[in-house]
Design a protein around this motif. Structure first.
Motif, mmCIF file in Angstrom:
data_model
loop_
_atom_site.group_PDB
_atom_site.id
_atom_site.type_symbol
_atom_site.label_atom_id
_atom_site.label_comp_id
_atom_site.label_asym_id
_atom_site.label_seq_id
_atom_site.Cartn_x
_atom_site.Cartn_y
_atom_site.Cartn_z
ATOM 1 N N ASN A 28 -10.033 3.152 2.465
ATOM 2 C CA ASN A 28 -10.761 2.039 3.060
ATOM 3 C C ASN A 28 -12.250 2.228 2.812
ATOM 4 O OD1 ASN A 28 -11.754 3.891 4.984
ATOM 5 N ND2 ASN A 28 -10.041 3.480 6.365
ATOM 6 N N ILE A 274 -14.127 -0.088 13.330
ATOM 7 C CA ILE A 274 -13.453 -0.703 12.185
ATOM 8 C C ILE A 274 -14.486 -1.412 11.334
ATOM 9 C CG2 ILE A 274 -11.831 -2.487 11.466
ATOM 10 C CD1 ILE A 274 -10.156 -1.862 13.895
ATOM 11 N N PRO A 276 -14.679 -3.979 8.370
ATOM 12 C CA PRO A 276 -13.867 -4.873 7.529
ATOM 13 C C PRO A 276 -14.169 -4.665 6.049
ATOM 14 C CG PRO A 276 -14.872 -6.077 9.354
ATOM 15 C CD PRO A 276 -15.516 -4.728 9.325
ATOM 16 N N ASP A 277 -13.121 -4.676 5.243
ATOM 17 C CA ASP A 277 -13.285 -4.534 3.801
ATOM 18 C C ASP A 277 -13.549 -5.874 3.129
ATOM 19 O OD1 ASP A 277 -12.200 -1.542 3.225
ATOM 20 O OD2 ASP A 277 -11.068 -2.465 4.841
ATOM 21 N N LYS A 411 -6.652 -1.498 5.281
ATOM 22 C CA LYS A 411 -7.768 -2.403 4.971
ATOM 23 C C LYS A 411 -7.796 -3.538 5.992
ATOM 24 C CE LYS A 411 -8.269 -0.207 0.976
ATOM 25 N NZ LYS A 411 -6.941 0.419 0.814
ATOM 26 N N TYR A 412 -9.003 -4.053 6.263
ATOM 27 C CA TYR A 412 -9.188 -5.107 7.260
ATOM 28 C C TYR A 412 -9.989 -6.259 6.676
ATOM 29 C CZ TYR A 412 -7.569 -1.793 10.795
ATOM 30 O OH TYR A 412 -6.812 -0.909 11.521
ATOM 31 N N GLN A 414 -12.391 -9.710 7.870
ATOM 32 C CA GLN A 414 -13.102 -10.445 8.925
ATOM 33 C C GLN A 414 -12.939 -11.931 8.649
ATOM 34 O OE1 GLN A 414 -15.508 -9.437 11.687
ATOM 35 N NE2 GLN A 414 -14.884 -11.554 12.093
ATOM 36 N N VAL A 419 -10.938 -10.022 13.462
ATOM 37 C CA VAL A 419 -10.688 -9.013 12.432
ATOM 38 C C VAL A 419 -9.204 -8.677 12.437
ATOM 39 C CG1 VAL A 419 -11.208 -6.675 11.644
ATOM 40 C CG2 VAL A 419 -13.006 -8.064 12.671
ATOM 41 N N TYR A 420 -8.583 -8.710 11.262
ATOM 42 C CA TYR A 420 -7.153 -8.456 11.138
ATOM 43 C C TYR A 420 -6.902 -7.415 10.053
ATOM 44 C CZ TYR A 420 -6.586 -12.829 13.744
ATOM 45 O OH TYR A 420 -6.653 -13.807 14.699
ATOM 46 N N GLU A 421 -5.928 -6.550 10.314
ATOM 47 C CA GLU A 421 -5.473 -5.650 9.262
ATOM 48 C C GLU A 421 -4.660 -6.462 8.263
ATOM 49 O OE1 GLU A 421 -3.369 -1.239 8.790
ATOM 50 O OE2 GLU A 421 -3.124 -2.396 10.633
ATOM 51 N N LEU A 422 -4.790 -6.138 6.979
ATOM 52 C CA LEU A 422 -4.081 -6.908 5.960
ATOM 53 C C LEU A 422 -2.573 -6.866 6.162
ATOM 54 C CD1 LEU A 422 -6.040 -6.294 2.638
ATOM 55 C CD2 LEU A 422 -6.428 -7.956 4.457
ATOM 56 N N TYR A 424 -1.085 -7.281 8.771
ATOM 57 C CA TYR A 424 -0.730 -8.305 9.755
ATOM 58 C C TYR A 424 -0.143 -9.541 9.096
ATOM 59 C CZ TYR A 424 -1.394 -11.996 13.235
ATOM 60 O OH TYR A 424 -1.202 -13.055 14.093
#
Length: 517
Positions: A28, A274, A276-277, A411-412, A414, A419-422, A424
């Motif tokens: 990340n 966290i 975000p990427d 990876k996250y 925005q 903000v979500y983890e991929l 998800y």
């Protein structure tokens, strides 16, 4: 009788560059920064950041670098073989480029941030307990036996046996119990408990006596623990001699202020943050996808060392003429080791930069594909998630599914909705009563809403939850509801039952005891 046979076969091995790219792809943003820092420290030819003059020069050096690479490889005597690279003891990339690479190495090679462990925190507090040398030895054994949730899962006899075997000191159970009580006085409260009951009581004893519900909670846990765990409110009120409000106050104290896992969540501010990427915005009817700038650092070959390589290239012809004479006299070529070092580091820096660029390109492709398939989610928010699996993304970007898995892991993104983890965005599909396909995550969200809105004095059983979901258009079997409920960490109906007061004092009529899920 021995016989010799010839056998021809093809084997596929990952090149060092591919191994490096794979390892960088799974990192990340924060871990990538650490990896780049390590490479900058190990390779003097690699530099980060460009001034204006260097930016202008950078546009003119691509052809020069290619020419230098060709020049360095034309000398037969100093030719750099790939096998030399694979077997070299010089770590060119900050890790060993093993051709027998395995995916099991991914997590092992991942850089870890340093932080103070729970054991170290407890040992630091031991200095305030004024222990004897033997007591400190016992305390260290106890602390070393505490699990990640903060519980002591070993009995005193096992600790006594270890100390007798390793130190030759005989102890009694009372000696261990006495030291254990001292360890349990350390922070966080509830640490080194042997079960949940003891853990909760340790925390209650540390509270001031005037805290509302403390004494009732202690009596309930000490004398009526089974009735407490089963939420038999009628029995508890009768045995404790309290009314609804007093019992609710004690329950709320335990549920809201006590920690059932005192060792869990021991983190630093840095590890809890966290970054975000990606950033996804919907502007003027179009999606704008931005990769975090820390994923694309300005890396380049050092100008100082580049000039040194050019100087060596200019001296190449003169060196060739001198080599024969130097060898005849038994002299060692003083520039050979220097040139080989520069050549190795030059290749290492170039491959590292290429791997970073390839990583950035792959991550952008994956994020573009996710937004393409989940367009409604990024436009309208939760409630619009569609079923999607890794294979769907792999087919769009024409890459292997393992590559997609590495990109989405950890990876996250925005978005305008949070903000979500991929991970998800990936879920299996579920067919509704109307024949439409929806994500099982959407079904879980509806299930959570139903549980949140249920009557807390009479929670729904799993079958009733399945009926409620069917009313909303989701035909799901009871066993599937039970599975989703466990995924959401929702307890069974009996354990969701609560004391609810109305008009300040009155409680809703309770279900008969023993009613389960």
């Amino acid at each position: 009788m021995l016989e010799l046979h010839q056998k021809q076969e093809l084997q596929q091995k990952l090149s060092p560059q591919q191994i490096q790219y794979i390892k960088l792809l799974q990192l990340n943003t924060l871990d990538l920064e650490m990896r780049i820092k390590e490479e900058l420290e190990e390779n003097p030819l690699l530099e980060e950041g460009l001034d204006e003059e260097e930016k202008r020069e950078e546009e003119q050096i691509d052809a020069t670098e290619a020419e230098m690479e060709n020049e360095l490889e034309t000398d037969d005597e100093d030719e750099f073989d790939v096998e030399d690279l694979l077997n070299s003891s010089d770590d060119l990339y900050g890790y060993k480029a093993n051709p027998n690479y395995s995916e099991d190495d991914d997590d092992r090679e991942r850089p870890m941030r340093s932080s103070t462990t729970l054991s170290e925190q407890l040992k630091n507090q031991m200095s305030f307990l004024n222990m004897s040398e033997t007591e400190e030895m016992v305390a260290e054994q106890i602390i070393g036996s505490i699990d990640e949730d903060g519980y002591l899962r070993r009995d005193p006899e096992s600790i006594i046996d270890d100390i007798l075997f390793n130190q030759g000191i005989e102890l009694e159970v009372d000696d261990v119990e006495q030291v254990l009580r001292q360890v349990q006085s350390l922070d966080p409260p509830g640490i080194a408990a042997r079960d949940l009951q003891e853990c909760l009581l340790l925390q209650l004893y540390r509270m001031p006596e005037d805290v509302d519900g403390r004494n009732t909670a202690i009596e309930m846990l000490e004398d009526h623990y089974k009735a407490f765990t089963m939420k038999h409110f009628g029995k508890l009120k009768k045995r404790l001699g309290v009314d609804d409000r007093e019992l609710k106050t004690a329950f709320d104290l335990i549920q809201q202020r006590l920690d059932p896992k005192p060792g869990e969540g021991q983190f630093s501010e840095e590890t809890n943050y966290i970054t975000p990427d990606f950033t996804v915005r919907f502007v003027d009817g179009e999606f704008i996808i931005t990769l975090n700038g820390r994923n694309a650092p300005d890396l380049h070959i050092s100008r100082h060392y580049r000039k040194m390589l050019e100087k060596l290239r200019a001296q190449k012809k003169r060196e060739k003429k001198k080599k024969a004479k130097a060898k005849a006299k038994g002299k060692k070529d003083i520039d050979k080791e220097t040139k080989q070092f520069l050549k190795n580091k030059f290749d290492s820096a170039r491959w590292f930069i290429n791997s970073i660029n390839q990583r950035r390109h792959t991550m952008t492709l994956v994020m573009d594909a996710i937004v393409q398939l989940q367009e409604d989610f990024f436009r309208y928010g939760e409630g619009n998630l569609k079923p999607m699996i890794l294979q769907d993304i792999a087919e769009i970007i024409d890459m292997d599914i393992s590559t997609v898995s590495r990109v989405v892991n950890g990876k996250y993104v925005q978005s305008e909705f949070g903000v979500y983890e991929l991970k998800y965005f990936f879920s299996e599909g579920l067919e509704t009563v109307d024949g439409d396909e929806v994500s099982n995550k959407e079904v879980k969200a509806v299930l959570q809403q139903i549980v949140d809105a249920e009557d807390k004095t009479s929670p729904y059983s799993d079958q009733k939850l399945a009926d409620k979901l069917e009313e909303k258009g989701f035909k799901i079997a009871r066993r599937t509801v039970s599975k989703y409920r466990k995924h959401l960490s929702i307890p069974v109906a009996r354990l969701r039952k609560q004391i609810v007061l109305e008009d300040g004092e009155e409680e809703k009529e309770q279900e008969p005891e023993g009613v389960g899920a």
